[in-house]
Structure formats: structure tokens, C-alpha cells
Design a protein around this motif. Structure first.
Motif, short mmCIF file in Angstrom:
data_model
loop_
_atom_site.label_atom_id
_atom_site.label_comp_id
_atom_site.label_asym_id
_atom_site.label_seq_id
_atom_site.Cartn_x
_atom_site.Cartn_y
_atom_site.Cartn_z
N SER A 135 49.35 41.29 45.54
CA SER A 135 48.95 42.66 45.23
C SER A 135 49.52 43.06 43.88
CB SER A 135 49.49 43.64 46.28
OG SER A 135 48.90 43.37 47.53
N TYR A 136 48.76 43.87 43.17
CA TYR A 136 49.29 44.56 41.98
C TYR A 136 49.32 46.03 42.35
CZ TYR A 136 48.83 40.29 39.26
OH TYR A 136 48.97 39.01 38.78
N GLY A 137 50.50 46.57 42.55
CA GLY A 137 50.62 47.94 43.05
C GLY A 137 49.95 48.04 44.41
N PRO B 27 32.08 38.04 42.60
CA PRO B 27 31.79 39.00 41.53
C PRO B 27 33.00 39.24 40.62
CG PRO B 27 31.69 40.02 43.73
CD PRO B 27 32.03 38.60 43.94
N ASN B 28 32.76 39.89 39.50
CA ASN B 28 33.85 40.25 38.59
C ASN B 28 34.92 41.03 39.35
OD1 ASN B 28 32.67 39.11 36.34
ND2 ASN B 28 31.54 40.99 35.83
N GLY B 29 36.17 40.67 39.08
CA GLY B 29 37.27 41.40 39.70
C GLY B 29 37.57 41.01 41.13
N ALA B 30 36.92 39.94 41.62
CA ALA B 30 37.11 39.54 43.03
C ALA B 30 38.49 38.93 43.28
CB ALA B 30 36.03 38.55 43.44
N GLY B 31 39.17 38.49 42.20
CA GLY B 31 40.50 37.90 42.38
C GLY B 31 40.56 36.42 42.10
N LYS B 32 39.49 35.87 41.50
CA LYS B 32 39.41 34.41 41.29
C LYS B 32 40.50 33.91 40.34
CE LYS B 32 35.16 34.79 39.75
NZ LYS B 32 34.99 36.27 39.82
N THR B 33 40.63 34.58 39.20
CA THR B 33 41.62 34.14 38.23
C THR B 33 43.04 34.32 38.79
OG1 THR B 33 40.18 34.61 36.36
CG2 THR B 33 42.54 34.56 35.90
N THR B 34 43.24 35.41 39.51
CA THR B 34 44.55 35.62 40.12
C THR B 34 44.88 34.49 41.10
OG1 THR B 34 44.28 38.00 39.89
CG2 THR B 34 45.91 37.25 41.49
N LEU B 35 43.88 34.07 41.87
CA LEU B 35 44.09 32.97 42.81
C LEU B 35 44.49 31.69 42.06
CD1 LEU B 35 43.97 31.71 45.64
CD2 LEU B 35 41.50 31.44 45.34
N1 LIG Z 1 48.54 41.45 35.95
C1 LIG Z 1 47.77 42.35 36.57
N2 LIG Z 1 48.20 43.61 36.77
C2 LIG Z 1 47.43 44.51 37.41
N3 LIG Z 1 46.18 44.27 37.88
C3 LIG Z 1 45.69 43.03 37.69
C4 LIG Z 1 46.45 42.01 37.03
N4 LIG Z 1 45.70 40.87 37.01
C5 LIG Z 1 44.53 41.18 37.61
N5 LIG Z 1 44.53 42.46 38.02
C6 LIG Z 1 43.42 43.14 38.73
O1 LIG Z 1 43.10 42.33 39.84
C7 LIG Z 1 41.69 42.33 40.06
C8 LIG Z 1 41.17 40.92 40.10
O2 LIG Z 1 41.28 40.34 38.81
P1 LIG Z 1 40.91 38.82 38.53
O3 LIG Z 1 40.98 38.62 37.05
O4 LIG Z 1 41.74 37.93 39.37
O5 LIG Z 1 39.40 38.77 39.04
P2 LIG Z 1 38.27 37.69 38.73
O6 LIG Z 1 37.56 37.44 40.01
O7 LIG Z 1 38.86 36.50 38.06
O8 LIG Z 1 37.33 38.48 37.74
P3 LIG Z 1 36.35 37.92 36.56
O9 LIG Z 1 35.24 37.20 37.27
O10 LIG Z 1 35.87 39.19 35.92
O11 LIG Z 1 37.17 37.05 35.67
C9 LIG Z 1 41.08 43.20 38.97
O12 LIG Z 1 40.86 44.48 39.50
C10 LIG Z 1 42.15 43.23 37.91
O13 LIG Z 1 42.10 44.42 37.18
#
Ligand SMILES: Nc1ncnc2c1ncn2[C@@H]1O[C@H](COP(=O)(O)OP(=O)(O)OP(=O)(O)O)[C@@H](O)[C@H]1O
Length: 249
Positions: free
Chosen positions: A13-15, A38-46
Motif C-alpha cells: 500500500s501507498y498510504g 489497465p493503467n494504474g493496476a499495480g503492475k510496475t509496483t508488483l
Molecule cells: N511510490 C509511490 N507512491 C505513491 N503511489 C504510488 C507509488 N508508486 C505507484 N503508486 C500508485 O500506485 C498505483 C499503481 O501504479 P503502478 O505504476 O504500479 O501501476 P501500473 O499498472 O504499472 O500502471 P501503468 O500501466 O500505467 O504503468 C497508481 O495509482 C500509482 O499512482
């Protein structure tokens, strides 16, 4: 068969925002597993959680059965898990060969204090050339990395990841920003890498994903809503409703 990568109930979680939420998936040895959503789904975070760049709030990551959840990035690389680094981490002023030789050197445990001798080290250069050859950049070895085209830089990133000795590669949008020709070349390269490596791929180019993936997981609002072979995922009503829609039709 023991999965090469096994993820259970992973959270971050972020916040107040649960970016990855109870993510579980398995990646078998030799599989190319795509993570779409979709964009923002959390893929890069994973991917950050898997590579060790981001600490997980809960859950477990196992590599070949070993619990690596608490290990840092370097320790994970040493165990054969590497993320393909973004173009920004390439050293533009260094030669293409030196960029890869430095990754070989890092794997060998040598110090980064002596950057210059890398240029003359036969063994490092031999391994680096093999990685460049694998990605089709052998003829660019002597060029400055900064002079490469965008697509070639993406190939160089792959060579750097290969040079770490990785068996599992995490690739975050390797086709982003490439034109049709570059993209076709990279898809061919990824198909070739499947013969020797296990791959986790995030990619928005659905044609490429469906052409390459053995299995895929669909992430929506941080949760895996479907996981399986491409045909099953494409036909899954929940996936169509939440994400693919007419794109998969
Ligand atoms: N370091 C961070 N601090 C706060 N929020 C974050 C941080 N990193 C990611 N987020 C939030 O987490 C959510 C998921 O982001 P993430 O980049 O993992 O998605 P994604 O699926 O890879 O998106 P995309 O397809 O657009 O690259 C977004 O709402 C983003 O704003």
C-alpha cells in the motif's frame, strides 16, 4: 513441478491506497508469464516487489522454493532473478560492450571501484559479447551506448539483464516507445529468450502479449482477477468486462 517463482498473498500500500492486494501467482520454469491490466493496476509496483526494489507489506515470494521476501535486490540478482533495467540506467558515455561487461563484473562480485580495467578484461568482454550476440547487438559493441536507437537501447537492457546470469527475467514494458519494426525485432528476441529463460512480462501491446505468453495474470485495482493460458483469459467474462473489452474481440 516446483514453480520457479511462487507469489502468495502479496500486498503493498501507498498510504490508504492498496496498490497490490493479495496477489498470488505461479510461474513455471521456462514459462513466459505476462501480467496485464489497465493503467494504474499495480503492475510496475508488483515488479518492484518481485525484484526487491520495493518492500512488501505482506505475503511471500519464493524463488525455486526459497523464501526471498526479505532479501534485497542484490541478493535476489545473485540468486538469478533480474529486472531488465530501464534505459535511464544505461551508461550513455560508455561503450555498448562496457555496459554489459560491467554487469558481468558485478555478477562476478568484483568491485565497481576499478571501472577502467573492465575495458581490457578478456573474460568479461567474452561473456559480454556473448550476451550482445544473443540480443543481436554484436556489431554495435564498440559504439557509445548513447548513440543507439531507442529499440537498440531496449536490446542492450536485455543484454545487461542476461549478463547478470539471471534465469528469471522481469521485463517492464520492453516494447514501450518502439516503432513497428523495432517492436517486431524485440518480439522475435523475446521468443528466442523463452528457449533458455523464464520470463515475467508486463506489456501493453496486446498483440505481442498474446503471441508470446504461455500464461498470463490479469491485474485490476491491485488484484488478480484471472490467471491462465491466453485463450482462457481472453474468453473470461470478468476479464472482458474489466479490461480487455473489444480489444480481445
Ligand atoms: N511510490 C509511490 N507512491 C505513491 N503511489 C504510488 C507509488 N508508486 C505507484 N503508486 C500508485 O500506485 C498505483 C499503481 O501504479 P503502478 O505504476 O504500479 O501501476 P501500473 O499498472 O504499472 O500502471 P501503468 O500501466 O500505467 O504503468 C497508481 O495509482 C500509482 O499512482
Amino acid at each position: 513441478m516446483t514453480p520457479l517463482l511462487s507469489v502468495r498473498h502479496l500486498r503493498k500500500s501507498y498510504g490508504a491506497l492498496a496498490v497490490t492486494d493479495d496477489v498470488s501467482l505461479d510461474v513455471a520454469p521456462g514459462e513466459l508469464h505476462a501480467i496485464i491490466g489497465p493503467n494504474g493496476a499495480g503492475k510496475t509496483t508488483l515488479i518492484h516487489q518481485l525484484s526487491g526494489a520495493a518492500r512488501s507489506d505482506g505475503g511471500e515470494i519464493r524463488l525455486a522454493g526459497e523464501n526471498i521476501t526479505r532479501l534485497g535486490m542484490v541478493a535476489r540478482v545473485r540468486r538469478g532473478l533480474a529486472r531488465s533495467f530501464q534505459i535511464t540506467s544505461l551508461l550513455d558515455g560508455f561503450s555498448v560492450l562496457d555496459n554489459v561487461a560491467l554487469a558481468v563484473q558485478a555478477r562476478s562480485g568484483s568491485s565497481f571501484r576499478f571501472l577502467r580495467p573492465v575495458a581490457g578484461d578478456r573474460r568479461l568482454n567474452g561473456e559480454a559479447m556473448a550476451a550482445l550476440d544473443r540480443v543481436g547487438l554484436a556489431d554495435r559493441a564498440g559504439r557509445r551506448a548513447g548513440s543507439l536507437s531507442h529499440g537498440e537501447k531496449r536490446q542492450l537492457e536485455l543484454a545487461v539483464a542476461l549478463a547478470t546470469g539471471a534465469r528469471l527475467l522481469l521485463l517492464d514494458e520492453p516494447l514501450a516507445g518502439t516503432g513497428p519494426e523495432e517492436s517486431a525485432r524485440l518480439v522475435g528476441l523475446l521468443r528466442d529468450l523463452k528457449a533458455t529463460h523464464t520470463l515475467v512480462l508486463i506489456e501493453h501491446d496486446m498483440a505481442a502479449v498474446f503471441a508470446l505468453a504461455d500464461r498470463m495474470s490479469v491485474l485490476v485495482y491491485g488484484r488478480v482477477i484471472a490467471s491462465g493460458p491466453p485463450d482462457a483469459v481472453r474468453a473470461d467474462p470478468a476479464v472482458r468486462a474489466a479490461y480487455l473489452g473489444e480489444e480481445a474481440a
